[in-house]
Design a protein around this motif. Structure first.
Motif, PDB file in Angstrom:
ATOM      1  N   TRP A 123      24.123  -8.060 -58.270  1.00 41.49           N
ATOM      2  CA  TRP A 123      25.284  -7.636 -57.414  1.00 41.49           C
ATOM      3  C   TRP A 123      25.111  -7.715 -56.011  1.00 41.49           C
ATOM      4  O   TRP A 123      26.120  -7.547 -55.050  1.00 41.49           O
ATOM      5  CB  TRP A 123      25.814  -6.062 -57.776  1.00 41.49           C
ATOM      6  CG  TRP A 123      26.904  -6.111 -58.833  1.00 41.49           C
ATOM      7  CD1 TRP A 123      26.924  -5.885 -60.142  1.00 41.49           C
ATOM      8  CD2 TRP A 123      28.160  -6.492 -58.429  1.00 41.49           C
ATOM      9  NE1 TRP A 123      28.098  -6.028 -60.602  1.00 41.49           N
ATOM     10  CE2 TRP A 123      29.027  -6.414 -59.349  1.00 41.49           C
ATOM     11  CE3 TRP A 123      28.914  -6.812 -57.256  1.00 41.49           C
ATOM     12  CZ2 TRP A 123      30.493  -6.536 -59.606  1.00 41.49           C
ATOM     13  CZ3 TRP A 123      30.370  -6.988 -57.262  1.00 41.49           C
ATOM     14  CH2 TRP A 123      30.967  -6.850 -58.381  1.00 41.49           C
ATOM     15  N   TYR A 124      23.653  -7.793 -55.560  1.00 42.30           N
ATOM     16  CA  TYR A 124      23.446  -7.722 -54.330  1.00 42.30           C
ATOM     17  C   TYR A 124      23.831  -9.305 -53.666  1.00 42.30           C
ATOM     18  O   TYR A 124      23.719  -9.559 -52.456  1.00 42.30           O
ATOM     19  CB  TYR A 124      22.097  -7.536 -53.888  1.00 42.30           C
ATOM     20  CG  TYR A 124      21.537  -6.027 -54.169  1.00 42.30           C
ATOM     21  CD1 TYR A 124      21.749  -5.186 -53.058  1.00 42.30           C
ATOM     22  CD2 TYR A 124      21.382  -5.482 -55.392  1.00 42.30           C
ATOM     23  CE1 TYR A 124      21.643  -3.836 -53.063  1.00 42.30           C
ATOM     24  CE2 TYR A 124      21.209  -4.114 -55.422  1.00 42.30           C
ATOM     25  CZ  TYR A 124      21.362  -3.205 -54.248  1.00 42.30           C
ATOM     26  OH  TYR A 124      20.960  -1.877 -54.477  1.00 42.30           O
ATOM     27  N   ALA A 125      24.116 -10.178 -54.545  1.00 43.88           N
ATOM     28  CA  ALA A 125      24.456 -11.546 -54.232  1.00 43.88           C
ATOM     29  C   ALA A 125      25.943 -11.476 -53.821  1.00 43.88           C
ATOM     30  O   ALA A 125      26.411 -12.383 -53.212  1.00 43.88           O
ATOM     31  CB  ALA A 125      24.180 -12.500 -55.202  1.00 43.88           C
ATOM     32  N   ARG A 126      26.695 -10.474 -54.183  1.00 44.13           N
ATOM     33  CA  ARG A 126      28.199 -10.482 -53.915  1.00 44.13           C
ATOM     34  C   ARG A 126      28.516  -9.460 -52.975  1.00 44.13           C
ATOM     35  O   ARG A 126      29.536  -9.721 -52.151  1.00 44.13           O
ATOM     36  CB  ARG A 126      28.894 -10.046 -55.304  1.00 44.13           C
ATOM     37  CG  ARG A 126      28.746 -10.877 -56.140  1.00 44.13           C
ATOM     38  CD  ARG A 126      28.736 -10.579 -57.564  1.00 44.13           C
ATOM     39  NE  ARG A 126      28.622 -11.818 -58.415  1.00 44.13           N
ATOM     40  CZ  ARG A 126      27.432 -12.463 -59.073  1.00 44.13           C
ATOM     41  NH1 ARG A 126      26.360 -12.103 -58.069  1.00 44.13           N
ATOM     42  NH2 ARG A 126      27.477 -13.492 -59.597  1.00 44.13           N
ATOM     43  N   PRO A 191      33.609  -7.113 -52.368  1.00 36.27           N
ATOM     44  CA  PRO A 191      33.157  -8.498 -52.694  1.00 36.27           C
ATOM     45  C   PRO A 191      34.458  -9.637 -52.480  1.00 36.27           C
ATOM     46  O   PRO A 191      35.646  -8.995 -52.601  1.00 36.27           O
ATOM     47  CB  PRO A 191      32.893  -8.586 -54.052  1.00 36.27           C
ATOM     48  CG  PRO A 191      33.602  -7.437 -54.714  1.00 36.27           C
ATOM     49  CD  PRO A 191      33.781  -6.283 -53.537  1.00 36.27           C
ATOM     50  N   SER A 192      34.314 -10.731 -52.011  1.00 38.12           N
ATOM     51  CA  SER A 192      35.320 -11.932 -51.996  1.00 38.12           C
ATOM     52  C   SER A 192      35.346 -12.331 -53.618  1.00 38.12           C
ATOM     53  O   SER A 192      34.531 -12.373 -54.260  1.00 38.12           O
ATOM     54  CB  SER A 192      34.910 -12.699 -50.988  1.00 38.12           C
ATOM     55  OG  SER A 192      33.637 -13.508 -51.412  1.00 38.12           O
ATOM     56  N   VAL A 193      36.551 -13.191 -53.579  1.00 34.40           N
ATOM     57  CA  VAL A 193      36.770 -13.783 -54.816  1.00 34.40           C
ATOM     58  C   VAL A 193      35.836 -14.972 -54.954  1.00 34.40           C
ATOM     59  O   VAL A 193      35.302 -15.018 -55.963  1.00 34.40           O
ATOM     60  CB  VAL A 193      38.255 -14.667 -54.689  1.00 34.40           C
ATOM     61  CG1 VAL A 193      38.484 -15.148 -55.943  1.00 34.40           C
ATOM     62  CG2 VAL A 193      39.505 -13.251 -54.713  1.00 34.40           C
ATOM     63  N   MET A 197      32.896 -15.265 -58.338  1.00 36.69           N
ATOM     64  CA  MET A 197      32.793 -16.415 -58.947  1.00 36.69           C
ATOM     65  C   MET A 197      31.198 -16.991 -59.172  1.00 36.69           C
ATOM     66  O   MET A 197      31.089 -18.057 -59.897  1.00 36.69           O
ATOM     67  CB  MET A 197      33.826 -17.529 -58.524  1.00 36.69           C
ATOM     68  CG  MET A 197      35.075 -17.026 -58.612  1.00 36.69           C
ATOM     69  SD  MET A 197      35.699 -16.650 -60.396  1.00 36.69           S
ATOM     70  CE  MET A 197      35.485 -18.258 -61.102  1.00 36.69           C
ATOM     71  N   LYS A 198      30.512 -16.204 -58.367  1.00 38.35           N
ATOM     72  CA  LYS A 198      29.218 -16.968 -58.240  1.00 38.35           C
ATOM     73  C   LYS A 198      28.261 -16.636 -59.543  1.00 38.35           C
ATOM     74  O   LYS A 198      28.490 -15.626 -60.159  1.00 38.35           O
ATOM     75  CB  LYS A 198      28.256 -16.244 -57.246  1.00 38.35           C
ATOM     76  CG  LYS A 198      28.708 -16.774 -55.641  1.00 38.35           C
ATOM     77  CD  LYS A 198      27.672 -15.717 -54.909  1.00 38.35           C
ATOM     78  CE  LYS A 198      28.175 -16.089 -53.281  1.00 38.35           C
ATOM     79  NZ  LYS A 198      26.990 -15.470 -52.538  1.00 38.35           N
TER      80      LYS A 198
END
Length: 201
Positions: A123-126, A191-193, A197-198
């Protein structure tokens, strides 16, 4: 003339936020080290226990606040289930950054402070502050909304935003360009859309 319960609750929330931020500051920890003459291995644990006790003190007032709304029976269980999912996500985020460090237990086992690692996956990537995001969702999903809970939610979201900004200044000093690049590509708390999606790491 005594203050009304809601005013006492607000004052206690402000005092909690001020104390929580003060004792989380690096300067406070350094001052504690100078007084005791050593690295405070139990500092994080005492900080958490003190925060928990003070939060109980905050919530002890205004317990009979007016009811704003209560979800119908079926939706109430849906919201409780959603809160359970959010709580599991919070637990996952804590595990990513190290549950022992978060609780203050790892520091008790090691006399030497271990260098922290910048976590940028999961989640830290989002979002940069998923714990704040999930905590906000947990508060908003409460099926029974009283004036006290609404005030707590407003105060908490404000504290998350301000606290996140202060925390980022510390992370910039700690991780430098690595965190600066991370901040440029990952949003703050929403978070962005594209980010959703990542693929998961």
């Amino acid at each position: 003339m005594p203050l009304p319960d809601y005013a006492v609750f607000i004052v206690r929330c402000i005092l909690f936020g001020a104390a929580h931020s003060l004792f989380a500051a690096k300067r406070t920890k350094q001052a504690f080290s100078r007084v005791t003459g050593r690295e405070p291995r139990c500092y994080r644990l005492f900080y958490n226990l003190g925060s928990l006790a003070m939060f109980g003190w905050v919530m002890a007032v205004y317990r009979t606040s007016p009811l704003l709304y209560a979800a119908p029976a079926i939706w109430r269980w849906v919201l409780y289930a959603a809160q359970l999912v959010v709580a599991a996500a919070i637990f996952r985020c804590v595990r990513q950054t190290g549950a022992g460090d978060f609780l203050g237990l790892s520091q008790l086992r090691s006399a030497i402070a271990q260098p922290r690692k910048l976590v940028t996956d999961g989640w830290y990537a989002r979002v940069r502050h998923p714990l704040y995001l999930y905590s906000t969702l947990f508060l908003l999903l409460n099926p029974v909304m009283t004036t006290q809970w609404l005030l707590l939610t407003i105060f908490s979201v404000t504290y998350f935003i301000v606290g996140g900004m202060i925390e980022e200044r510390r992370l910039l000093k700690e991780f430098g360009d690595d965190y600066r690049r991370y901040r440029q590509r990952v949003p703050f708390m929403i978070p962005s859309v594209k980010g959703l999606m990542k693929p998961w790491a």
